[in-house]
Design an enzyme around this catalytic site. Sequence first.
Site, PDB file in Angstrom:
ATOM      1  N   SER A   1      -1.871  -4.361   9.645  1.00 61.51           N
ATOM      2  CA  SER A   1      -1.292  -3.271   8.865  1.00 61.51           C
ATOM      3  C   SER A   1      -1.006  -2.088   9.790  1.00 61.51           C
ATOM      4  O   SER A   1      -0.396  -2.258  10.852  1.00 61.51           O
ATOM      5  CB  SER A   1      -2.249  -2.904   7.721  1.00 61.51           C
ATOM      6  OG  SER A   1      -1.645  -2.012   6.825  1.00 61.51           O
TER       7      SER A   1
ATOM      8  N   ARG B   1      -5.413   5.650  -4.523  1.00 63.98           N
ATOM      9  CA  ARG B   1      -6.027   4.396  -4.096  1.00 63.98           C
ATOM     10  C   ARG B   1      -5.756   3.261  -5.075  1.00 63.98           C
ATOM     11  O   ARG B   1      -5.533   2.116  -4.678  1.00 63.98           O
ATOM     12  CB  ARG B   1      -7.534   4.602  -3.928  1.00 63.98           C
ATOM     13  CG  ARG B   1      -8.288   3.367  -3.481  1.00 63.98           C
ATOM     14  CD  ARG B   1      -7.883   2.894  -2.096  1.00 63.98           C
ATOM     15  NE  ARG B   1      -8.800   1.899  -1.569  1.00 63.98           N
ATOM     16  CZ  ARG B   1      -8.723   1.359  -0.362  1.00 63.98           C
ATOM     17  NH1 ARG B   1      -7.753   1.732   0.462  1.00 63.98           N
ATOM     18  NH2 ARG B   1      -9.581   0.470   0.053  1.00 63.98           N
TER      19      ARG B   1
ATOM     20  N   ASP C   1       2.520 -11.114   1.156  1.00 65.97           N
ATOM     21  CA  ASP C   1       2.420  -9.696   1.523  1.00 65.97           C
ATOM     22  C   ASP C   1       3.741  -9.019   1.176  1.00 65.97           C
ATOM     23  O   ASP C   1       4.778  -9.376   1.727  1.00 65.97           O
ATOM     24  CB  ASP C   1       2.132  -9.585   3.025  1.00 65.97           C
ATOM     25  CG  ASP C   1       1.922  -8.145   3.487  1.00 65.97           C
ATOM     26  OD1 ASP C   1       2.170  -7.203   2.704  1.00 65.97           O
ATOM     27  OD2 ASP C   1       1.503  -7.972   4.645  1.00 65.97           O
TER      28      ASP C   1
ATOM     29  N   HIS D   1      -1.124  -8.436   1.158  1.00 61.95           N
ATOM     30  CA  HIS D   1      -1.316  -7.677   2.393  1.00 61.95           C
ATOM     31  C   HIS D   1      -2.758  -7.768   2.895  1.00 61.95           C
ATOM     32  O   HIS D   1      -3.009  -7.785   4.099  1.00 61.95           O
ATOM     33  CB  HIS D   1      -0.934  -6.221   2.131  1.00 61.95           C
ATOM     34  CG  HIS D   1      -0.972  -5.368   3.343  1.00 61.95           C
ATOM     35  ND1 HIS D   1      -0.162  -5.577   4.435  1.00 61.95           N
ATOM     36  CD2 HIS D   1      -1.746  -4.293   3.658  1.00 61.95           C
ATOM     37  CE1 HIS D   1      -0.418  -4.669   5.366  1.00 61.95           C
ATOM     38  NE2 HIS D   1      -1.375  -3.882   4.915  1.00 61.95           N
ATOM     39  N   ASP D   2      -3.696  -7.828   1.979  1.00 58.10           N
ATOM     40  CA  ASP D   2      -5.119  -7.911   2.346  1.00 58.10           C
ATOM     41  C   ASP D   2      -5.478  -9.188   3.101  1.00 58.10           C
ATOM     42  O   ASP D   2      -6.595  -9.302   3.610  1.00 58.10           O
ATOM     43  CB  ASP D   2      -5.997  -7.845   1.086  1.00 58.10           C
ATOM     44  CG  ASP D   2      -6.415  -6.421   0.755  1.00 58.10           C
ATOM     45  OD1 ASP D   2      -6.158  -5.520   1.568  1.00 58.10           O
ATOM     46  OD2 ASP D   2      -7.007  -6.229  -0.318  1.00 58.10           O
TER      47      ASP D   2
END
Lengths: 400, 400
Positions: A175, A244, A341, A374-375
Site C-alpha cells: 500500500s 476509518r 483490491d 487491499h488488505d
Amino acid sequence: MNDRDPRYDAPDSPRSVGWVEAQRVVLASGDNPFVLESGTSLAEVEVEYETYGSLNADASNAILVCHALSGDAHVAGWDARAEQDERPWRSRKPGWWDAMVGPGKFIDTDCYFVVCSNVLGSCYGTTAPASLDPDTGKPYGLRFPVVTVEDWVQLQHRLITHLGIERLHTVIGGSLGGQQALEWALAFPNLVDRCVVLAASPRLSAQGLGFNAVGRHGIMNDPAFVEGDYYDGEPPAIGLAAARMLAHITYLSEQGMDNKFGRRLRSSDKPAFGFGIEFEVESYLDYQGRSFAERFDANSYLYITRAMDYYDAAARWGDGDLGAACRRIKAATMVVSFSTDWLYTPDQCRELGATLLRVGAPVTYLNLPSPYGHDAFLVEIDMLGPLVRDFLASDQGAES
Amino acid sequence: MNDRDPRYDAPDSPRSVGWVEAQRVVLASGDNPFVLESGTSLAEVEVEYETYGSLNADASNAILVCHALSGDAHVAGWDARAEQDERPWRSRKPGWWDAMVGPGKFIDTDCYFVVCSNVLGSCYGTTAPASLDPDTGKPYGLRFPVVTVEDWVQLQHRLITHLGIERLHTVIGGSLGGQQALEWALAFPNLVDRCVVLAASPRLSAQGLGFNAVGRHGIMNDPAFVEGDYYDGEPPAIGLAAARMLAHITYLSEQGMDNKFGRRLRSSDKPAFGFGIEFEVESYLDYQGRSFAERFDANSYLYITRAMDYYDAAARWGDGDLGAACRRIKAATMVVSFSTDWLYTPDQCRELGATLLRVGAPVTYLNLPSPYGHDAFLVEIDMLGPLVRDFLASDQGAES
C-alpha cells in the site's frame, strides 16, 4: 498480558523475534535541518524505528520494510514497552507483519537485518503534528508541514546511513509502504538492489482521492477538531472514526464483505425498523472506527492521507511519463497485486509492471487471487510469503 | 429562469411534456390509516405525484415510474411551480428522466400515461419526517416510522387505484426505483404486465450496507442533528453533505472518475501542500455535497437509506430463496445492469435475471457497457432508451 490473542505466537516461540525494544534517533537538528519536498524545513526530527536480526560484516543484508497508513515501526515480535506505555493493544498482538518477519519466516531474521521506521507525521514515535514545536513549545497541530512519500524516503535514507547501511538488499512495503519502496528505487537507484511493491500503484486514482477527501471532511468538520489544536481537550474521535469506517470498506472487497458479514443481523432474524446498529457489518465498522480513534491521532491521519494523495511517481520522476520515470530504476522489482483490491487495483499495478518491462528493467509482476481486497498484503501470507522469500534469495540485484 | 441550462429542451419544445403541475392526494386518513411493514401505522398520508400523457379508455396504458434515493415525482418537463416554490433548482433543469419520458421519446407520453409519486419519507411533497405529526402538531423527526420498499409499493397501489388504474402496463425504475419495480411484480403479480429493473438487484450487498452506515453516521453525529429535531434551527448540513459526497463516489465508477477528473489540480500545476480543496475531484465532491444539503432533508436521507438496507426480495417473498420468490412473478421482466456499476453490480443483477430464467419467468437480462457506473441508468439514455421502448411495445405481458 492475560488478554493476549491466542492466535499469535508467544514472544518465546522460536519463530518470533521475541521482545523488541523500539529505538529513537534524532536525524535532524540544529545545523542539519530536514528540508521537505514542500520547501519547508523541520529543525528537529526524531525517528522511531525497530530492527530485527543482525547486520552482517559488509552490511549487505539490510531489508527496509515500509509501513502503510496506520502502521508503525513495530513490524514483528512483541513490544517490550507493551505494559507500561500508551499502546495497550500491543500487549494483545505482535507487530503488523509478524507472520512474514522472524527467525525462519519468509523474511528470515536469521539471514537478514530488517529495519522499519515510523514515517514522519505518523503518531507512533516519529516527529508529528502532536510533537512539540520547538519554536512555541506547543504541539504543531496543523502548523506541522505537509509531508510526502518522497520526504519519508529521504528521512529513511538518513536512518539507514545512521545505521551504517550504504545500500539496501531490499526495500519492501504494501500500500503506502509499496509506494515508499517504489520511491526508494526511483530516488536512490544506485542504493537499492531489490524492490518489492505490494498492493500499490504509482499513484492514487481519482476515486481514491475522493475517499480520502470524504475522510478528511469528517475529521476537519468534527467540532472537536478546532483547527487541529485539540491536544488540550477531547480529540475529534467521531470524525476520525467515520474516516476509518469508510477507509476500512475500501480495504476489504465486496466479495470479502459478503463472505464475512453478508446481510446478517446482529441479534435477531427480523429487522428492528430503527437506526441503531443492526447489521453485523454495521457493528464491525463501528467497532473498527471506535478502536482506531483510540489509537490514532486525527492530525496524523490528515497528513498521511494527504501524502497518499500527492504521490505520483510519473509526475515526480518522468514529467508525467511513467516510462521515463521507470528508466531510472536499477533495482530488480517485484510488483504484486491482489485480484479483489479496488484501492490499488490489479490494472494499476499491472501498468507499473508492464512499464518496467517495456523500459527493460528486471521485473516480476504477479496478480494473486484473493477475496481479501487491499488488505490481502497483510492477510495472504501463505501465498505471498514464498514469493517474497524466493525473490529475496534471487541474485538479480542491480549490481549483481 | 435566466440561468436555465441550455442543454435541456425548453418547455415549449415538441419533445418536452412542457410545464407540469405536481398534484397531491390524501391516501390515508381517519378510518383508512396506512399500516406499514413494521406494524406501525400512519393516520394521515399525503402523496405528491405527477402524470404525463393521458389514460386511455380501458386504462391499459399506465406506466408507473419509480424514483431512486434522491429523486422525486418530477420525472419530466418543467415544474410549473419553479419560480414560486422552495425548489429553485427546478427552474434550471427539467425532471430527472426527461431524456427518457416525453412526446415521441422512449417512454412516449403520446402513447402511455406515465405516473410517478414521491416515496413515503422523502422530502418532496409526500408525508415525511419533516411533516407535522397530527398528534403533536410538530414535525415528526425520528418519530416518523421506518419505511420500506414494500411500504412504498403498497402506497403506490393506493395511488393508482385512486387514479382509476387497475393494472399496470409497466412498472419501471432504476436503483432503489428498480427495487420498487421488482417489489411490484412480487407483491402484485396479477397487476403488473411488464417490469423493468435497472441498475438494481434484489438486495444491497454488505459493502453497500457499510457505505450507508457511514453516511448515516455522519448525519447522526453532526451536532446540528439534535436527534432529528432540527427543524427549528440549522439542519445538519455538514453531515448530510459528507453522506452525499461518499454516496456520489459509489454512483460513479473508478474509470468514469479517472476520465472526468483524473488527478488534475484545480488551479495550478503544483500541489499547494495543504488541506484545502485542491484536486478537481475534491472540488466536485464538495460542490455535490453542499448543493445536495441545500435541497434534501437529512432525516429523509436516513429513512430512505434504511429502506435501501432492508430491502431483500428473497427474504421477503422466498424465505431467503430468490428462486422461490421469483416463482411469484407473472410480469415479463427486463433486468439491465451497467458494466461499471459497483453499487448494484452486473453479477448481482445477472443473478436476478438467471433466477427468473431458471424458474421459467419471461425475462430479458442485459449488461450494458458504460463507464458511468451506477449513474448510467440516468445517463446512458441513447443506449437504454431503445431497449426500454421496444420492451414496452412487446406483447409478452402476463395476461397477453
